[in-house]
Motif scaffolding. Structure first.
Motif, PDB file in Angstrom:
ATOM      1  N   SER A  12     -12.355  31.776 -58.380  1.00  0.00           N
ATOM      2  CA  SER A  12     -13.656  32.308 -57.959  1.00  0.00           C
ATOM      3  C   SER A  12     -13.533  33.437 -56.944  1.00  0.00           C
ATOM      4  O   SER A  12     -14.541  34.026 -56.556  1.00  0.00           O
ATOM      5  N   GLY A  13     -12.307  33.736 -56.483  1.00  0.00           N
ATOM      6  CA  GLY A  13     -12.139  34.880 -55.586  1.00  0.00           C
ATOM      7  C   GLY A  13     -11.675  34.551 -54.186  1.00  0.00           C
ATOM      8  O   GLY A  13     -11.784  35.384 -53.291  1.00  0.00           O
ATOM      9  N   LEU A  86     -16.763  29.477 -52.441  1.00  0.00           N
ATOM     10  CA  LEU A  86     -16.859  30.369 -53.598  1.00  0.00           C
ATOM     11  C   LEU A  86     -16.847  29.553 -54.889  1.00  0.00           C
ATOM     12  O   LEU A  86     -16.041  28.618 -55.042  1.00  0.00           O
ATOM     13  N   ALA A  88     -18.089  29.767 -59.399  1.00  0.00           N
ATOM     14  CA  ALA A  88     -18.431  30.599 -60.559  1.00  0.00           C
ATOM     15  C   ALA A  88     -18.688  29.673 -61.735  1.00  0.00           C
ATOM     16  O   ALA A  88     -18.284  28.500 -61.729  1.00  0.00           O
ATOM     17  N   ILE A 143     -21.227  31.108 -52.428  1.00  0.00           N
ATOM     18  CA  ILE A 143     -21.256  32.431 -53.049  1.00  0.00           C
ATOM     19  C   ILE A 143     -20.884  32.288 -54.516  1.00  0.00           C
ATOM     20  O   ILE A 143     -19.787  31.837 -54.844  1.00  0.00           O
ATOM     21  N   THR A 145     -19.723  33.949 -57.705  1.00  0.00           N
ATOM     22  CA  THR A 145     -19.053  35.196 -58.085  1.00  0.00           C
ATOM     23  C   THR A 145     -19.015  35.410 -59.599  1.00  0.00           C
ATOM     24  O   THR A 145     -18.281  36.268 -60.076  1.00  0.00           O
ATOM     25  N   MET A 148     -19.937  38.937 -60.367  1.00  0.00           N
ATOM     26  CA  MET A 148     -19.680  39.797 -59.211  1.00  0.00           C
ATOM     27  C   MET A 148     -18.341  40.508 -59.338  1.00  0.00           C
ATOM     28  O   MET A 148     -17.339  39.904 -59.688  1.00  0.00           O
ATOM     29  N   LEU A 153     -17.666  41.436 -53.853  1.00  0.00           N
ATOM     30  CA  LEU A 153     -17.273  40.253 -53.100  1.00  0.00           C
ATOM     31  C   LEU A 153     -16.665  40.659 -51.757  1.00  0.00           C
ATOM     32  O   LEU A 153     -16.952  40.057 -50.724  1.00  0.00           O
ATOM     33  N   TRP A 156     -19.456  41.533 -49.390  1.00  0.00           N
ATOM     34  CA  TRP A 156     -20.206  40.376 -48.912  1.00  0.00           C
ATOM     35  C   TRP A 156     -19.407  39.577 -47.889  1.00  0.00           C
ATOM     36  O   TRP A 156     -19.959  39.071 -46.906  1.00  0.00           O
ATOM     37  N   ARG A 284     -27.433  42.097 -56.672  1.00  0.00           N
ATOM     38  CA  ARG A 284     -26.291  41.693 -57.486  1.00  0.00           C
ATOM     39  C   ARG A 284     -25.930  42.703 -58.566  1.00  0.00           C
ATOM     40  O   ARG A 284     -24.756  42.913 -58.861  1.00  0.00           O
TER      41      ARG A 284
END
Length: 287
Positions: A12-13, A86, A88, A143, A145, A148, A153, A156, A284
């Motif tokens: 998810s980052g 994070l 998703a 968050i 993502t 995104m 990211l 943010w 977004r």
């Protein structure tokens, strides 16, 4: 000490977020077992470091249950602790793992008595990780993502890292329904009933932040009435979220393409509540 705890679903980052904070001068530690967090903070604090970021994932399953108590204890000691969770959609995560050709961290674990030849599928790993992290998802700001970009990211995370913990922050986020509802939204408002500037060829390439689009929507009774209704709803319930010791409240406003009406509404709401609250506006679909 400023402490940013980054956790959430693999893919998810989290690595992107950690790298952002490292570039900003944070002392960063990846994949730290939560049980070691107090010792790390004590060690770093003794070295006069003012900012630390720690990434925690589901591989530390045994000590994850202790994380909420650890975060509370650190805050009681006077540390400014922020938690970013994070996540998703499963569809997005599967696509990312497929693109990078990396294996999921939990795919290397074996259940008791499990045959090494029958490892879990990627979707099974994602599902189990969600279960393991369920108890800490609400520790901080979620968050999503899924839709995104990495650059967005990064922006943010930089924004969130500068926000003080003590006061609730209102996030007004515009989005396109055709790309899905943000998973991190606390409230979702649909403004597709408002006349669409898209059908005016002179307004089509613009956004809800441009003066001609603003003038168009200001002249629409449906737009002003819906804006007033959303504003009244948020104003009515905001005190209850403050009483509940919430740090973040995300209000998502959606239209068809996330370009005109939702952007206009998010900007208008942000300006209104920005007079009395800490507000962050984000769009977004705007790159």
């Amino acid at each position: 000490m400023r402490i940013v705890l980054i956790t959430g679903i693999s893919g998810s980052g989290k690595s992107v977020a950690l790298n952002v904070l490292e570039d900003a001068g944070y002392y960063c530690v990846d994949n730290l077992p939560p049980a070691l967090l107090p010792s790390l903070v004590e060690t770093i604090n003794g070295a006069d470091s003012k900012c630390v970021a720690v990434a925690v994932d589901a591989r530390s399953a045994e000590s994850l249950v202790e994380l909420p108590a650890t975060v509370r204890a650190l805050r009681e000691q006077g540390h400014n602790v922020k938690v970013m969770y994070l996540t998703a959609s499963t569809h997005s995560l599967v696509a990312r793992f497929s693109e990078t050709r990396r294996s999921h961290p939990l795919s290397h674990e074996l259940r008791p008595g499990e045959n090494p030849a029958s490892r879990r599928t990627l979707i099974e790993c994602i599902s189990e990780e969600r279960d393991r992290l369920g108890s800490i998802e609400k520790l901080g700001h979620v968050i999503d993502t899924s839709e995104m970009s990495a650059n967005k990211l990064r922006a943010w995370v930089k924004e969130l890292a500068e926000i003080e913990y003590a006061k609730l922050t209102l996030f007004f986020e515009s989005f396109a329904f055709k790309r899905g509802v943000p998973l991190d939204a606390d409230f979702v408002f649909d403004v597709r009933a408002v006349p669409n500037p898209y059908y005016d060829l002179t307004l089509r390439p613009l956004t809800g932040k441009d003066a001609p689009v603003i003038a168009f929507l200001d002249a629409q009774p449906q737009a002003t009435e819906m804006l007033a209704d959303i504003r009244a709803f948020v104003a009515k319930w905001l005190p209850s979220f403050k009483t509940d010791n919430r740090s973040y409240l995300t209000v998502a406003v959606g239209c068809t393409g996330g370009q005109h009406r939702s952007v206009y509404m998010a900007e208008r709401l942000g300006v209104y509540f920005g007079e009395s609250e800490r507000v962050v506006i984000r769009h977004r679909e705007q790159h």
